[in-house]
Design an enzyme around this catalytic site. Structure first.
Site, PDB file in Angstrom:
ATOM      1  N   LYS A 187       0.849  -1.197   0.000  1.00  0.00           N
ATOM      2  CA  LYS A 187       0.000   0.000   0.000  1.00  0.00           C
ATOM      3  C   LYS A 187       0.882   1.244   0.000  1.00  0.00           C
ATOM      4  O   LYS A 187       1.711   1.419   0.903  1.00  0.00           O
ATOM      5  CB  LYS A 187      -0.905   0.009   1.229  1.00  0.00           C
ATOM      6  CG  LYS A 187      -1.959   1.111   1.139  1.00  0.00           C
ATOM      7  CD  LYS A 187      -2.590   1.423   2.473  1.00  0.00           C
ATOM      8  CE  LYS A 187      -1.795   2.380   3.299  1.00  0.00           C
ATOM      9  NZ  LYS A 187      -1.706   3.749   2.761  1.00  0.00           N
ATOM     10  N   GLU A 263      10.000   0.147  10.536  1.00  0.00           N
ATOM     11  CA  GLU A 263      11.034   1.170  10.267  1.00  0.00           C
ATOM     12  C   GLU A 263      10.390   2.515  10.595  1.00  0.00           C
ATOM     13  O   GLU A 263       9.555   2.992   9.829  1.00  0.00           O
ATOM     14  CB  GLU A 263      11.454   1.135   8.789  1.00  0.00           C
ATOM     15  CG  GLU A 263      12.160  -0.125   8.360  1.00  0.00           C
ATOM     16  CD  GLU A 263      13.617  -0.165   8.775  1.00  0.00           C
ATOM     17  OE1 GLU A 263      14.157   0.878   9.193  1.00  0.00           O
ATOM     18  OE2 GLU A 263      14.205  -1.248   8.689  1.00  0.00           O
ATOM     19  N   CYS A 297      14.275   9.971   7.356  1.00  0.00           N
ATOM     20  CA  CYS A 297      14.192   9.415   8.720  1.00  0.00           C
ATOM     21  C   CYS A 297      15.543   9.429   9.428  1.00  0.00           C
ATOM     22  O   CYS A 297      15.606   9.581  10.638  1.00  0.00           O
ATOM     23  CB  CYS A 297      13.643   8.000   8.658  1.00  0.00           C
ATOM     24  SG  CYS A 297      14.581   6.956   7.523  1.00  0.00           S
ATOM     25  N   GLU A 393      10.459  14.555  16.253  1.00  0.00           N
ATOM     26  CA  GLU A 393      10.908  14.506  14.864  1.00  0.00           C
ATOM     27  C   GLU A 393      10.207  15.636  14.101  1.00  0.00           C
ATOM     28  O   GLU A 393       8.979  15.739  14.122  1.00  0.00           O
ATOM     29  CB  GLU A 393      10.524  13.151  14.259  1.00  0.00           C
ATOM     30  CG  GLU A 393      11.047  12.961  12.868  1.00  0.00           C
ATOM     31  CD  GLU A 393      10.643  11.614  12.278  1.00  0.00           C
ATOM     32  OE1 GLU A 393       9.463  11.235  12.413  1.00  0.00           O
ATOM     33  OE2 GLU A 393      11.504  10.952  11.696  1.00  0.00           O
TER      34      GLU A 393
HETATM   35  P1  NAD Z   1       2.676   7.899   8.645  1.00  0.00           P
HETATM   36  O1  NAD Z   1       2.951   7.058   9.838  1.00  0.00           O
HETATM   37  O2  NAD Z   1       1.735   9.031   8.782  1.00  0.00           O
HETATM   38  O3  NAD Z   1       2.091   6.995   7.457  1.00  0.00           O
HETATM   39  C1  NAD Z   1       2.800   5.906   6.941  1.00  0.00           C
HETATM   40  C2  NAD Z   1       1.840   4.939   6.259  1.00  0.00           C
HETATM   41  O4  NAD Z   1       0.993   4.331   7.227  1.00  0.00           O
HETATM   42  C3  NAD Z   1       0.931   5.562   5.220  1.00  0.00           C
HETATM   43  O5  NAD Z   1       0.879   4.710   4.099  1.00  0.00           O
HETATM   44  C4  NAD Z   1      -0.414   5.620   5.952  1.00  0.00           C
HETATM   45  O6  NAD Z   1      -1.514   5.594   5.075  1.00  0.00           O
HETATM   46  C5  NAD Z   1      -0.357   4.357   6.783  1.00  0.00           C
HETATM   47  N1  NAD Z   1      -1.208   4.320   7.981  1.00  0.00           N
HETATM   48  C6  NAD Z   1      -1.615   5.366   8.734  1.00  0.00           C
HETATM   49  N2  NAD Z   1      -2.328   4.910   9.804  1.00  0.00           N
HETATM   50  C7  NAD Z   1      -2.357   3.563   9.711  1.00  0.00           C
HETATM   51  C8  NAD Z   1      -2.907   2.525  10.514  1.00  0.00           C
HETATM   52  N3  NAD Z   1      -3.578   2.793  11.640  1.00  0.00           N
HETATM   53  N4  NAD Z   1      -2.733   1.243  10.139  1.00  0.00           N
HETATM   54  C9  NAD Z   1      -2.032   0.941   9.024  1.00  0.00           C
HETATM   55  N5  NAD Z   1      -1.480   1.884   8.212  1.00  0.00           N
HETATM   56  C10 NAD Z   1      -1.644   3.174   8.554  1.00  0.00           C
HETATM   57  O7  NAD Z   1       4.102   8.390   8.126  1.00  0.00           O
HETATM   58  P2  NAD Z   1       4.447   9.461   6.982  1.00  0.00           P
HETATM   59  O8  NAD Z   1       4.078  10.837   7.445  1.00  0.00           O
HETATM   60  O9  NAD Z   1       3.966   8.995   5.665  1.00  0.00           O
HETATM   61  O10 NAD Z   1       6.047   9.348   6.924  1.00  0.00           O
HETATM   62  C11 NAD Z   1       6.916  10.025   7.754  1.00  0.00           C
HETATM   63  C12 NAD Z   1       7.441   9.100   8.835  1.00  0.00           C
HETATM   64  O11 NAD Z   1       8.051   7.952   8.285  1.00  0.00           O
HETATM   65  C13 NAD Z   1       8.527   9.764   9.668  1.00  0.00           C
HETATM   66  O12 NAD Z   1       8.286   9.493  11.027  1.00  0.00           O
HETATM   67  C14 NAD Z   1       9.802   9.069   9.206  1.00  0.00           C
HETATM   68  O13 NAD Z   1      10.845   9.059  10.150  1.00  0.00           O
HETATM   69  C15 NAD Z   1       9.302   7.706   8.909  1.00  0.00           C
HETATM   70  N6  NAD Z   1      10.237   7.015   8.000  1.00  0.00           N
HETATM   71  C16 NAD Z   1      11.049   6.043   8.521  1.00  0.00           C
HETATM   72  C17 NAD Z   1      11.971   5.402   7.698  1.00  0.00           C
HETATM   73  C18 NAD Z   1      12.868   4.315   8.236  1.00  0.00           C
HETATM   74  O14 NAD Z   1      13.465   3.602   7.436  1.00  0.00           O
HETATM   75  N7  NAD Z   1      13.004   4.156   9.544  1.00  0.00           N
HETATM   76  C19 NAD Z   1      12.069   5.778   6.350  1.00  0.00           C
HETATM   77  C20 NAD Z   1      11.223   6.776   5.865  1.00  0.00           C
HETATM   78  C21 NAD Z   1      10.309   7.398   6.697  1.00  0.00           C
END
Ligand code: NAD
Length: 490
Positions: A187, A263, A297, A393
């Site tokens: 997704k 992650e 991240c 963050e």
């Molecule tokens: P987010 O947590 O808002 O969303 C991530 C994904 O989760 C989206 O596809 C969203 O639709 C889905 N989602 C939201 N609620 C959900 C639920 N209850 N159940 C299942 N899926 C759900 O994150 P974002 O704003 O898209 O991305 C930014 C974050 O991602 C930052 O915190 C960043 O640090 C992290 N990130 C981490 C890494 C890593 O490798 N550690 C890499 C890139 C980004």
């Protein structure tokens, strides 16, 4: 390989991939180009019924085909997928710039070309992997037993990704899970759905990957993601996103005791030891925090400096900021593009305002601009290590400079975080920097500018930055079960 038609895959109407078919939906949502603030394309808004169909297809493909056991076929399919990505690289580049607001320069690295390399890496790794481990013979109650371990696919994978590096995040899940023999429902993120859909389209049109093995969905809300984390037919959830969502996913997946691979977020520190070359480090720190407008991240968003050198280093960083070119990400001249959305722009600005209210000094930046969702490179000095800006963050181009007293204090401040994703240590001596790095509880560390990020290098977090490692050999084994077997030696 299937017949190729002439339509470029990434500029056509975006479609879901379910059970080998590219399908449109009755309902769509707009994907906004963050550099203009305008909707530039529509993405399908998958329903729960479409997500159910995708999960059923993945389950059937896993349970009733030889995908999981035919290693040579999987290697061939991964190589086809790699070739298709290379062939369509330029279309993907333009789409990534428009969908994500990624500066063109980054598409030659982690926004596109490096992740394409991940697919080749996992094809090669699988080709040479024995998928078995000999444990040798043991003697129990007078009989000899030969024991061994077979590595098998873990099953149906639900993969959910963040918005910021959609090619990297999708391919770092797809390539190893397919290499392992899993089937996948992927997704994309609501803010950057089109890149993820384009990957599905390439798989459907240019590879022999069987129907149901890869399914790709986009949706505007979180319902589809939630279904993936609770559905009894999903065996593994691999998630990249915020720690807040990661916590929810871990709880949701507990009902069916899924394997959960997370992650999550970071608040990484760059530690300048007192013998470091401060001018060089100031450049490194400034350009790092502005990479993809801070939406990475592992970005070092805290700069830890010896207290007596604080003002000197802050002045050096401030002198670098005017050299960071900000603007249209499509232009090769711009180092930094926009934030992803107006919501993210407001979040970053709120954190900066509250940091100033809490006593930090705003030395540069702190300004939103448009059209699009731009935020100027921002420098905050004399930041309290316990304050919100040092703990939360930001995911924006905001560097918080924190003074420390001595090396022990620097290590204590670096570890004063719920996160443990990445970091950097700078010193005139590699040995001294390595010794400090060993005391920092994070999954990756750069020593004096060393680059740890590569297909063969495990990446992931300690503490609330996640569970598990992506990329490298551990990235493959996250998607495998170990079956231990024994026979009596006759
Ligand atoms: P987010 O947590 O808002 O969303 C991530 C994904 O989760 C989206 O596809 C969203 O639709 C889905 N989602 C939201 N609620 C959900 C639920 N209850 N159940 C299942 N899926 C759900 O994150 P974002 O704003 O898209 O991305 C930014 C974050 O991602 C930052 O915190 C960043 O640090 C992290 N990130 C981490 C890494 C890593 O490798 N550690 C890499 C890139 C980004």
């Amino acid at each position: 390989m299937r017949a190729q038609d002439e339509t470029p895959p990434v500029t056509g109407v975006s479609r879901l991939l379910i059970d080998g078919r590219l399908v449109g939906t009755s309902s769509t949502f707009g994907s906004v180009n963050p550099a203009t603030g305008e909707v530039f394309a529509e993405a399908p808004d998958a329903t729960a019924a479409e997500a159910e169909a995708a999960i059923a297809a993945a389950r059937r493909a896993f349970d009733t085909t030889d995908w999981a056991t035919d290693k040579d076929f999987r290697v061939r399919c991964l190589r086809q997928f790699h070739d298709a990505l290379v062939e369509h690289k330029e279309e993907l580049r333009e789409l990534t710039i428009a969908d994500v607001g990624a500066p063109r320069v980054l598409t030659y690295g982690a926004q596109l070309e490096e992740p394409i390399g991940l697919v080749r890496y996992y094809a090669d790794l699988l080709a040479g992997h024995p998928l078995t481990e000999e444990l040798g013979e043991s003697e129990v109650r007078g009989q000899k037993h030969r024991r061994w371990v077979e590595l098998e696919a873990a099953g149906v994978v639900g993969a959910i990704i963040a918005y910021n590096y959609p090619n990297q995040l999708a391919l770092a899940k797809l390539a190893p899970s397919l290499a392992a023999g899993c089937t996948v429902v992927l997704k994309g993120a609501p803010d950057t759905p089109l890149v993820t859909l384009a990957l599905g389209e390439l798989i459907a049109r240019y590879t022999d990957i069987p129907p149901g093995v890869v399914n790709v969905l986009s949706s505007s809300g979180s319902e589809v993601g939630e279904l993936l984390t609770t559905h009894p037919d999903v065996d593994v959830v691999t998630f990249t996103g915020s720690t807040a969502t990661g916590r929810k996913i871990m709880a949701a997946a507990s009902g069916t005791v899924k394997r959960v691979f997370l992650e999550l977020g970071g608040k990484s520190a760059m530690v300048l030891l007192d013998d470091a070359d401060f001018a060089t480090c100031a450049q490194f720190a400034a350009f790092t925090v502005c990479s993809h407008a801070g939406q990475g991240c592992g970005i070092t968003s805290r700069l830890l400096v010896p207290r007596e050198k604080h003002d000197e280093i802050v002045a050096m960083v401030a002198a670098v900021f005017p050299h960071i070119t900000v603007g249209d990400p499509a232009s090769p001249d711009n180092y930094m593009g926009p934030l992803i959305s107006a919501k993210q722009q407001a979040k970053v600005d709120g954190l900066v305002r509250r940091a100033v209210d809490a006593g930090a000094k705003l030395v540069a930046g702190g300004e939103s601009s448009g059209p699009g969702f731009f935020y100027s490179p921002t420098l905050l000095a004399n930041v309290d290590p316990d304050s919100e800006i040092a703990q939360e963050e930001v995911f924006g181009p905001v560097l918080a400079v924190i003074p420390y007293e001595d090396e022990d204090d620097a290590v204590r401040i670096a570890n004063n975080s719920i996160y443990g994703l990445s970091g950097a240590v700078q010193s005139a001596s590699d040995e001294r920097a390595i010794a400090v790095a060993r005391r920092i509880r994070t999954g990756t560390l750069s020593i004096n500018g060393g680059n740890y990020f590569a297909p063969d290098s495990p990446f992931g977090g300690y503490k609330q930055s996640g569970i598990g490692r992506e990329m490298g050999v551990p990235g493959l084994e996250e998607f495998m079960e170990r079956k231990t077997m024994a026979v009596v030696v006759k």
